[in-house]
Design a protein around this motif. Structure first.
Motif, short mmCIF file in Angstrom:
data_model
loop_
_atom_site.label_atom_id
_atom_site.label_comp_id
_atom_site.label_asym_id
_atom_site.label_seq_id
_atom_site.Cartn_x
_atom_site.Cartn_y
_atom_site.Cartn_z
N SER A 33 -47.89 60.12 14.17
CA SER A 33 -47.23 60.08 13.91
C SER A 33 -47.05 58.41 15.53
O SER A 33 -45.78 57.72 14.94
N TYR A 34 -47.08 58.77 16.36
CA TYR A 34 -47.13 58.08 17.51
C TYR A 34 -47.56 57.02 17.27
O TYR A 34 -47.60 56.31 17.91
N HIS A 35 -49.33 57.30 16.87
CA HIS A 35 -49.83 55.94 16.42
C HIS A 35 -49.58 54.57 15.79
O HIS A 35 -49.81 53.63 16.19
N TYR A 91 -45.68 54.53 15.72
CA TYR A 91 -44.99 53.88 17.09
C TYR A 91 -45.63 52.39 17.71
O TYR A 91 -45.21 51.61 17.15
N LEU A 92 -46.83 52.80 18.07
CA LEU A 92 -47.48 51.83 18.71
C LEU A 92 -48.12 50.48 17.44
O LEU A 92 -47.80 49.45 18.56
N TRP A 93 -48.16 50.96 16.49
CA TRP A 93 -48.11 49.71 15.79
C TRP A 93 -47.45 49.29 15.33
O TRP A 93 -47.12 48.18 15.55
N THR A 94 -45.90 49.49 15.36
CA THR A 94 -44.71 49.20 14.80
C THR A 94 -44.41 48.54 15.88
O THR A 94 -43.89 47.15 15.91
N THR A 95 -44.77 49.05 17.57
CA THR A 95 -43.76 48.05 18.57
C THR A 95 -45.10 46.87 18.27
O THR A 95 -44.84 46.10 18.82
N PHE A 96 -46.90 47.13 18.42
CA PHE A 96 -47.51 46.44 18.48
C PHE A 96 -47.22 45.03 17.89
O PHE A 96 -46.91 44.05 17.91
N HIS A 113 -54.03 49.55 11.87
CA HIS A 113 -53.48 51.29 11.29
C HIS A 113 -54.21 52.05 10.75
O HIS A 113 -54.64 53.18 10.76
N CYS A 149 -57.75 53.36 11.73
CA CYS A 149 -57.66 53.72 13.18
C CYS A 149 -57.54 55.30 12.48
O CYS A 149 -58.15 56.33 12.91
#
Length: 264
Positions: A95-97, A99-104, A142, A145
């Motif tokens: 879930s945190y990954h 979030y990082l992808w949507t931010t990127f 993602h 990954c």
């Protein structure tokens, strides 16, 4: 820089076009490629704002569906009794990954960037598809990954289980002689090996479920990228097919094909 050149479909497509530009039969394919792309550009360009908004809505849907998949796995799907601590840990990690992808991806939300992608249609459908394929490598990063993480974790559990199973039976792999040697364990070593084996045995189903889910998602993404790659390379595939048919049925040497080129 060499790695980018080798991996980028757009760069390799442009280089191949420049190399085969003198061949008349390939030039006709390029003309057809540009004609198709100009038609698509005329249809797509008037609805530019709607297309951009639709793209970002689909991006949000992808993130929401991924979070929904994680929550589905967290709720012990299909009656599977997954290991709760491991399940929660993996769900939080993925879930945190996301979030990082949507931010990127949010950093790419610029109108100039998508104008550049759309205007690439002027240079042909294959050029546009090549650019879309290269962007899909970033957009679907993602998924790759997730699959890599789940695969490594599943393999680590499986490999450790095989080693512990041999150890419980009093066997140990000898890498120098490539054989299984017999060893003797004391009570504490036997207890520790058995405990670790049982723990990993109960953890493996949870890890395997995540592996199956993310491998399925990656295969679906690979199927989409295969379709995009076909449109990115279709002039070269048709050109190669024409060469093969000419050489097989007419016996005409490949070099004679270039004699129709305007440069000769």
């Amino acid at each position: 820089m060499n790695w980018i050149t080798e991996k980028s479909v757009l760069i390799r497509t442009v280089e191949a076009k420049l190399l085969l530009m003198r061949t008349f039969s390939f030039t006709r394919l390029l003309a057809l490629d540009v004609a198709i792309s100009l038609y698509i550009w005329n249809v797509w360009a008037p609805d530019w704002n709607d297309n951009v908004d639709s793209f970002w809505k689909q991006t949000s849907h992808v993130a929401d569906n991924l979070n929904g998949t994680i929550n589905w796995l967290r709720d012990n799907p299909a009656g599977l009794k997954l290991n709760t601590p491991v399940n929660e840990t993996l769900a939080w990690f993925f879930s945190y990954h996301i979030y990082l992808w949507t931010t990127f991806i949010g950093f790419l939300r610029y109108d100039v960037f998508y104008r550049y992608v759309t205007n690439s249609l002027v240079f042909g459908l294959s050029t546009f598809s090549s650019m879309i394929y290269d962007l899909s490598q970033i957009f679907f990063l993602h998924f790759n990954c997730f699959d890599a993480y789940a695969t490594k974790l599943c393999y680590l559990c499986y490999y450790t289980l095989t080693v512990l199973w041999s150890l419980v039976r009093g066997k140990k792999h000898n890498p120098l002689r490539e054989r299984m040697d017999t060893i003797t364990l004391d009570t504490r070593q036997q207890f520790l090996a058995t405990s670790l084996f049982v723990i990993l045995l109960f953890i493996l189903p949870t890890v395997f479920v995540y592996f199956v889910v993310f491998r399925s998602l990656r295969l679906a993404v690979s199927a989409i990228q295969t379709v995009i790659y076909f449109f990115a390379t279709w002039p070269f595939q048709i050109f190669a097919l024409q060469k093969y048919l000419v050489r097989k049925y007419s016996g005409k040497p490949i070099a004679e094909e270039t004699s129709d080129s305007p440069a000769t």
